[in-house]
Design an enzyme around this catalytic site. Structure first.
Site, mmCIF file in Angstrom:
data_model
loop_
_atom_site.group_PDB
_atom_site.id
_atom_site.type_symbol
_atom_site.label_atom_id
_atom_site.label_comp_id
_atom_site.label_asym_id
_atom_site.label_seq_id
_atom_site.Cartn_x
_atom_site.Cartn_y
_atom_site.Cartn_z
ATOM 1 N N LYS A 1 -11.535 -9.149 5.850
ATOM 2 C CA LYS A 1 -11.252 -8.479 6.545
ATOM 3 C C LYS A 1 -11.638 -8.908 8.315
ATOM 4 O O LYS A 1 -11.104 -8.394 9.241
ATOM 5 C CB LYS A 1 -12.058 -7.302 6.457
ATOM 6 C CG LYS A 1 -11.491 -6.238 4.995
ATOM 7 C CD LYS A 1 -9.631 -5.995 4.925
ATOM 8 C CE LYS A 1 -9.244 -4.858 4.201
ATOM 9 N NZ LYS A 1 -7.898 -5.142 4.323
ATOM 10 N N ASN B 1 -0.653 -3.441 5.724
ATOM 11 C CA ASN B 1 -1.832 -2.324 5.078
ATOM 12 C C ASN B 1 -2.426 -3.033 4.093
ATOM 13 O O ASN B 1 -3.294 -2.739 3.499
ATOM 14 C CB ASN B 1 -1.173 -0.909 5.033
ATOM 15 C CG ASN B 1 -2.176 -0.169 4.495
ATOM 16 O OD1 ASN B 1 -3.338 0.634 4.389
ATOM 17 N ND2 ASN B 1 -1.266 0.137 2.897
ATOM 18 N N TYR C 1 -14.076 -9.968 0.511
ATOM 19 C CA TYR C 1 -13.162 -8.900 1.458
ATOM 20 C C TYR C 1 -13.737 -8.764 2.658
ATOM 21 O O TYR C 1 -12.839 -9.203 3.251
ATOM 22 C CB TYR C 1 -13.897 -7.963 0.922
ATOM 23 C CG TYR C 1 -13.163 -6.676 0.745
ATOM 24 C CD1 TYR C 1 -11.803 -6.595 0.524
ATOM 25 C CD2 TYR C 1 -13.968 -5.694 2.041
ATOM 26 C CE1 TYR C 1 -11.183 -4.939 1.156
ATOM 27 C CE2 TYR C 1 -13.535 -4.077 2.520
ATOM 28 C CZ TYR C 1 -11.876 -4.528 1.732
ATOM 29 O OH TYR C 1 -11.457 -3.112 2.527
HETATM 30 P P1 NAD Z 1 -4.507 2.213 -2.536
HETATM 31 O O1 NAD Z 1 -4.682 1.244 -3.642
HETATM 32 O O2 NAD Z 1 -4.497 3.448 -2.449
HETATM 33 O O3 NAD Z 1 -3.164 1.740 -1.611
HETATM 34 C C1 NAD Z 1 -3.042 -0.049 -1.648
HETATM 35 C C2 NAD Z 1 -1.345 0.174 -1.817
HETATM 36 O O4 NAD Z 1 -1.792 -0.934 -2.101
HETATM 37 C C3 NAD Z 1 -0.894 0.069 -3.642
HETATM 38 O O5 NAD Z 1 -0.286 1.276 -3.551
HETATM 39 C C4 NAD Z 1 -1.065 -1.118 -3.790
HETATM 40 O O6 NAD Z 1 -0.122 -1.117 -5.076
HETATM 41 C C5 NAD Z 1 -0.040 -2.190 -2.809
HETATM 42 N N1 NAD Z 1 -0.646 -3.584 -3.441
HETATM 43 C C6 NAD Z 1 -1.765 -4.032 -3.312
HETATM 44 N N2 NAD Z 1 -1.438 -5.663 -3.443
HETATM 45 C C7 NAD Z 1 -0.552 -5.082 -2.839
HETATM 46 C C8 NAD Z 1 0.742 -6.724 -3.106
HETATM 47 N N3 NAD Z 1 -0.337 -7.601 -3.544
HETATM 48 N N4 NAD Z 1 1.847 -6.116 -3.153
HETATM 49 C C9 NAD Z 1 2.303 -4.730 -2.545
HETATM 50 N N5 NAD Z 1 1.826 -4.346 -2.446
HETATM 51 C C10 NAD Z 1 0.375 -4.596 -2.933
HETATM 52 O O7 NAD Z 1 -5.725 1.599 -1.378
HETATM 53 P P2 NAD Z 1 -6.032 2.480 -0.232
HETATM 54 O O8 NAD Z 1 -7.600 2.240 0.106
HETATM 55 O O9 NAD Z 1 -4.857 2.875 0.503
HETATM 56 O O10 NAD Z 1 -5.999 0.680 0.507
HETATM 57 C C11 NAD Z 1 -5.116 0.532 1.737
HETATM 58 C C12 NAD Z 1 -5.706 -0.435 2.797
HETATM 59 O O11 NAD Z 1 -7.382 0.013 3.739
HETATM 60 C C13 NAD Z 1 -6.213 -1.500 1.744
HETATM 61 O O12 NAD Z 1 -6.198 -3.081 2.623
HETATM 62 C C14 NAD Z 1 -7.628 -2.018 1.710
HETATM 63 O O13 NAD Z 1 -8.404 -2.649 2.181
HETATM 64 C C15 NAD Z 1 -7.726 -1.349 3.388
HETATM 65 N N6 NAD Z 1 -9.384 -0.533 3.228
HETATM 66 C C16 NAD Z 1 -9.471 0.468 2.864
HETATM 67 C C17 NAD Z 1 -10.641 1.203 2.792
HETATM 68 C C18 NAD Z 1 -11.327 2.774 1.871
HETATM 69 O O14 NAD Z 1 -12.068 3.099 1.825
HETATM 70 N N7 NAD Z 1 -10.027 3.430 1.097
HETATM 71 C C19 NAD Z 1 -11.140 1.198 4.121
HETATM 72 C C20 NAD Z 1 -11.066 0.148 4.849
HETATM 73 C C21 NAD Z 1 -10.126 -0.229 4.271
#
Ligand code: NAD
Length: 252
Positions: A159, A90, A155
């Site tokens: 993805k 994730n 991005y």
């Molecule tokens: P978030 O920033 O709330 O959580 C992401 C977590 O990943 C954080 O705790 C961060 O410390 C950790 N992280 C980042 N880089 C890291 C690394 N190199 N090693 C270990 N941990 C790492 O973000 P989110 O919105 O919960 O996103 C989670 C996933 O969902 C991501 O892959 C994001 O691209 C994807 N996503 C999010 C959305 C959205 O709208 N929020 C939409 C589509 C996809």
């Protein structure tokens, strides 16, 4: 309840947002959760919050872009649990800017955290997942892995890579007969600490919601629930699939 009873699950990026919501849902469904994240402070808080929902959960601080840290994390899981049933790749982030403003370093770091991480996690967790006999991998993509958007080239590339890497892995696992199912999830706009600052801007929020048929942002639990399903034995005939959770955006 108990849809993931007795399952051992590793979730990366589990200290925040969708990863944390998934960890909580997994624990509620009876899984023993290993939270992986590079943010030590948030990881400690996340693990403490899981203490309310069952025991035996663990946290491993590691950076998903680093091969040696994956090797160590998987070795720790092997020595502690002797198997792994579920991997949720994730962790990720996006830096949204034009191609002209994107440096090679920006490009590489975006590919590393969103795509290299999925390869590394799959590569190193596979032997443990195969040992469980019914392993499941859920990879985090995005609607940006299905349809493009402006100012998101790196991005989108990462993805979209996750989407086809998922299918390629699913086919390879099916051919090997190792019992591992591999699927991807594709959220739209989800309100998390990553996106909250942008969504707090009324202009950005209006622009995003205008093209979201359900007319609101998703809650992290709404993505977590789809991940629970894909990781559970209820999805036993699903592999190489993509599950879209976007309030109808890509249906238009
Ligand atoms: P978030 O920033 O709330 O959580 C992401 C977590 O990943 C954080 O705790 C961060 O410390 C950790 N992280 C980042 N880089 C890291 C690394 N190199 N090693 C270990 N941990 C790492 O973000 P989110 O919105 O919960 O996103 C989670 C996933 O969902 C991501 O892959 C994001 O691209 C994807 N996503 C999010 C959305 C959205 O709208 N929020 C939409 C589509 C996809």
């Amino acid at each position: 309840m108990n849809r993931l009873l007795n399952k051992i699950a590793l979730i990366t990026g589990a200290a925040s947002g969708i990863g944390l919501a998934t960890a909580r849902r997994f624990a509620e469904q009876g899984a023993t959760v290993i939270l992986g994240d590079r943010n030590e402070a948030l990881l400690g808080q996340a693990l403490a919050s899981l203490g309310e929902i069952g025991t035996g959960h663990r946290a491993i601080r590691f950076d998903v872009t680093l091969e040696s840290e994956w090797v160590d994390a998987i070795a720790e899981i092997d020595s502690t649990f002797g198997r792994l049933d579920i991997l949720v790749n994730n962790a990720g982030f996006g830096k949204f800017q034009s191609i002209e403003k994107t440096t090679l370093e920006d490009w590489r770091s975006t590919i590393a955290v969103n795509l290299d991480s999925v390869f590394l996690g799959t590569r190193y967790a596979m032997p443990l997942l195969a040992r469980s006999g019914h392993g499941a991998i859920v990879n985090m993509s995005s609607i940006r892995g299905l349809v493009a958007g402006p100012n998101a080239s790196a991005y989108c590339a990462a993805k979209a890579g996750v989407r086809l890497f998922t299918k390629a892995t699913a086919l390879e696992c099916a051919q090997a007969g190792n019992g591992i199912r591999v699927n991807s999830v594709h959220p739209g706009h989800v309100e998390t600490p990553l996106t909250a600052p942008a969504y707090a801007n009324p202009e950005i929020a209006r622009e995003f919601l205008e093209h979201t048929p359900l007319g609101r942002f998703a809650k992290p639990t709404e993505v977590a629930d789809a991940i629970v399903f894909l990781a559970s034995d209820e999805a036993s005939y699903m592999t190489g699939s993509e599950v879209v959770i976007d309030g109808g955006i890509t249906a238009q």
